[in-house]
Design an enzyme around this catalytic site. Structure first.
Site, PDB file in Angstrom:
ATOM      1  N   CYS A 126       2.091   7.467   4.404  1.00 38.79           N
ATOM      2  CA  CYS A 126       0.808   6.777   4.279  1.00 38.79           C
ATOM      3  C   CYS A 126      -0.258   7.838   4.105  1.00 38.79           C
ATOM      4  CB  CYS A 126       0.546   5.868   5.469  1.00 38.79           C
ATOM      5  SG  CYS A 126       0.549   6.689   7.061  1.00 38.79           S
ATOM      6  N   ARG A 177       0.576   4.652   9.825  1.00 40.41           N
ATOM      7  CA  ARG A 177       0.999   3.357   9.297  1.00 40.41           C
ATOM      8  C   ARG A 177       2.468   3.412   8.873  1.00 40.41           C
ATOM      9  NH1 ARG A 177      -3.588   2.584   4.871  1.00 40.41           N
ATOM     10  NH2 ARG A 177      -3.598   4.851   5.042  1.00 40.41           N
TER      11      ARG A 177
END
Lengths: 146, 300
Positions: free
Chosen positions: B248, B253
């Protein structure tokens, strides 16, 4: 440089710096809880508020400059974002009663000087710098209109 | 000795049902010996506003990252942090957090780097616990400290570095879990985090775009196994047995996606590239593709 700092902001800074790291978070939480509700006259005026895109949570900000050239900062942030609320509350209290020129003279690096880098992390402090930057930007725009 | 697992039917369909517990399960097991509940949030003050009774706080910035080098903490520091939270090597740890367990999954991934065996997520995280009106408290947890051994961090199993990604290009799938605007290159930063940018915009060639939150249902729980397979197998084209690298912006994430692929869908070799776009997008002469198509890996 620091002698240009308005009294309230200087007091808030000194209050944080006098504490240990864990107590600084508690103080930030107290500020967070003290963020004032919007006054009645602005509650139904989302159109006046600017979204602070630098904050991931929905944070909105509005500055009013009154007839006496005093700036008033209003911020809304959800209760799920207590850190952002704390940053906003520091600025609301620290800028209260200042003239537009005094707000514009607040050093941009104020958020980095209040001893929260370690307890909160430098990355998160950028949200506060964004709030201050946008507040000053609105004050400058309103001065230009006046 | 670890605490019993949650036998719920939804979890039984996942590859590793023992990695999740429901809010009902947690409410029934709070205070059980051998269990420590950890809150890990994006917002550093959220725990202080009210947390699950008895839970301790671990912050990803201030507790898990090295303050100087861009890396995770040392084995000595990890032992110190976990010991101070009352966690021993055999403790069952249940982590929960805000925003669909985004940061909770990141903490779990860091625990995995240090080989902590029994670490689970609370399905639905903080949001679901609170939405159900379950008890929260502002009382500080009186964590008895525990002895946590100094264990070497293993960066080879679940962590990828830039060179690993370069070697992986053309040999296996990559999943880009950022927003579509970051993937196409319209912007270099996550919406809402404009200062965490990179010098170039776009994605790593051949990476499929699957924004991380596609794994979450509206109530912040993980989607069912069937729904997840529709997203990652049918949608992104992953096949059983694939070696996968997820990335990410800074690796948080993609920890969430790493959890889904590894523990819910059962992929056995998934790595999280924590250097992610803030490294790749600023590195010199690495290949980048812009636009909505995955693009092709350049010949070497």
């Amino acid at each position: 440089m620091t002698d240009a700092l308005p009294d309230a902001l200087a007091e808030i800074r000194d209050e944080f710096l006098a504490l240990g790291q864990q107590e600084r978070l508690q103080l930030l939480l107290e500020f967070s809880n003290e963020l004032p509700e919007l006054p009645e006259r602005y509650r139904d005026h989302p159109d006046l508020f600017e979204r602070v895109a630098e904050c991931q949570s929905p944070v909105f900000l509005f500055v009013e400059v009154d007839d006496a050239d005093v700036a008033h900062l209003f911020v809304t942030a959800p209760k799920e974002s207590p850190t952002t609320r704390g940053f906003a509350s520091i600025l609301v209290q620290g800028l209260a009663g200042l003239t537009s020129a005094e707000v514009l003279a607040v050093p941009d690096d104020y958020p980095q000087t209040i001893g929260l880098s370690q307890a909160v992390s430098p990355l998160r402090l950028r949200g506060m710098a964004a709030l201050l930057g946008r507040a000053k930007h609105q004050v400058a725009a309103k001065r230009a209109q006046a | 000795m670890s605490v019993a697992t949650d036998p719920s039917e939804k979890f039984a369909a996942y590859a590793h049902p023992e990695r999740l517990v429901s809010t009902e399960w947690l409410a029934a097991h709070l205070g059980e010996p051998g269990l420590v509940v950890v809150e890990s949030d994006e917002d550093v003050l959220l725990y202080e506003t009210g947390h699950i009774p008895g839970s301790v706080k671990i912050d990803w910035h201030t507790d898990l990252n090295d303050p100087v080098v861009r890396d995770y903490i040392s084995p000595e520091r990890f032992a110190e942090v976990l010991g101070s939270k009352g966690i021993g090597r055999d403790t069952t740890v249940v982590i929960y957090g805000d925003k669909n367990n985004w940061w909770a999954a990141y903490a779990l991934w860091v625990f995995t780097l240090f080989g902590h065996a029994d670490v689970r997520l609370l399905d639905g995280g903080r949001d679901k616990w609170i939405a159900e009106g379950r008890e929260v408290t502002t009382d500080a947890a009186a964590a008895a400290s525990a002895d946590y051994p100094v264990v070497a961090r293993d960066d080879s199993a679940v962590r990828a570095f830039k060179d690993d990604v370069l070697a992986h290009l053309g040999n296996g799938p990559l999943i880009d879990v950022r927003s579509p605007e970051e993937y196409t290159g319209e912007r270099t930063e996550i919406p809402g985090y404009p200062t965490e940018g990179a010098l170039r915009a776009g994605h790593i060639p051949s990476a499929a775009s699957v924004p991380w939150a596609k794994a979450a249902a509206p109530d912040a729980t993980f989607k069912t196994r069937d729904e997840l397979e529709a997203v990652y197998l049918d949608g992104a084209g992953l096949q059983a047995g694939d070696d996968v690298i997820a990335y990410c912006r800074i690796g948080e994430r993609s920890s969430h996606t790493w959890f889904v692929l590894t523990h819910l869908l059962g992929f056995e070799n998934v790595k999280n590239y924590d250097g992610s776009w803030t490294e790749w997008g600023s590195a010199v002469r690495v290949p980048i593709v812009q636009g909505a198509e995955p693009g092709v890996v350049p010949a070497r």
